[in-house]
Design a protein around this motif. Structure first.
Motif, short mmCIF file in Angstrom:
data_model
loop_
_atom_site.label_atom_id
_atom_site.label_comp_id
_atom_site.label_asym_id
_atom_site.label_seq_id
_atom_site.Cartn_x
_atom_site.Cartn_y
_atom_site.Cartn_z
N ARG A 1 0.67 5.80 -0.35
CA ARG A 1 0.08 6.94 -0.18
C ARG A 1 0.75 8.03 -1.26
N TYR B 1 -4.58 6.79 -2.08
CA TYR B 1 -4.01 5.59 -1.39
C TYR B 1 -3.97 4.56 -2.56
N TRP C 1 0.76 -1.29 -0.09
CA TRP C 1 0.23 -0.08 0.02
C TRP C 1 0.86 1.14 0.06
#
Lengths: 114, 113
Positions: B36, B87, B34
């Motif tokens: 950002r 995201y 993940w």
């Protein structure tokens, strides 16, 4: 700062001109990646190097695009005869090949072709 | 083609609330990451979860991975205005850590103060 750095941060050019971007990876990382990102989309892979060897190129990468990593450290991405469709954010990332390939990104170079 | 698909495309919440974003992918993988991205900036790596892990925590972040459903979720607890960003989930192309990552279109999170 020991993160990935990219220069320039912004580039405005006229259609038909050549541009070159530079990426300096994290020093101990042996893999370096180039991605392109357009507005509202996720990054798309362009090419990557392990040390100085270019291991893969995306079909997105036309023959106007060339990338090098001559000494296995910094890399350059050149776009020849730029077109308006080349306008995008060009992102560089590096990783230390450990089997899970956690990639760390630079701030990007935003290219605008007029 | 993009392997990871995030859901929802946009999420708007108040400061202090929790935010949950989901990611689905198509092929078998050995890890999922993940990231950002603040507006106009580069991507910041948040967390990597391996295929043999079901849950992982990092500060206010909690990531789950369900390999049987080919899905992952990112939970941000007690959100702050500074969490406002896009995201992205990313999976290794070809399933293993072969090299390139494939990204979804991202979830745009807006946290109102």
């Amino acid at each position: 700062d020991t993160g990935v750095s990219q220069n320039p941060r912004h580039k405005i050019t006229k259609r038909g001109q050549n541009v070159t971007f530079r990426c300096d990876p994290i020093s101990e990382h042996n893999r370096l990646y180039w991605y392109r990102q357009t507005l509202g989309q996720g990054p798309e892979f362009l090419t990557y190097f392990q040390n100085e060897a270019q291991l893969e190129k995306s079909r997105l990468l036309s023959d106007r695009f060339s990338a090098e990593r001559p000494k296995g450290s910094f890399s350059t991405l050149e776009i020849q005869r730029t077109e308006q469709g080349d306008s995008a954010m060009y992102l560089c990332a590096s990783s230390l090949w450990t089997g899970y390939n956690e990639q760390f990104f630079g701030p990007g170079t935003r290219l605008t072709v007029l | 083609s993009q392997q990871g698909e995030e859901d929802p495309q946009a999420l708007s919440i108040q400061e202090g609330e929790n935010a949950t974003m989901n990611c689905s992918y198509k092929t078998s993988i050995n890890n999922l990451q993940w990231y950002r991205q603040n507006s106009g900036r580069g991507l910041v790596h948040l967390i990597l979860i391996r295929s043999n892990e079901r849950e992982k925590h990092s500060g206010r972040l909690r990531v789950t991975l369900d390999t049987s459903k080919k899905s992952s979720s990112l939970l941000i607890t007690a959100s702050r205005a500074a969490d406002t960003a896009s995201y992205f989930c990313a999976t290794p192309a070809g399933g293993t850590s072969y090299g390139k990552l494939t990204f979804g279109q991202g979830t745009i999170l807006t946290v109102h103060p």
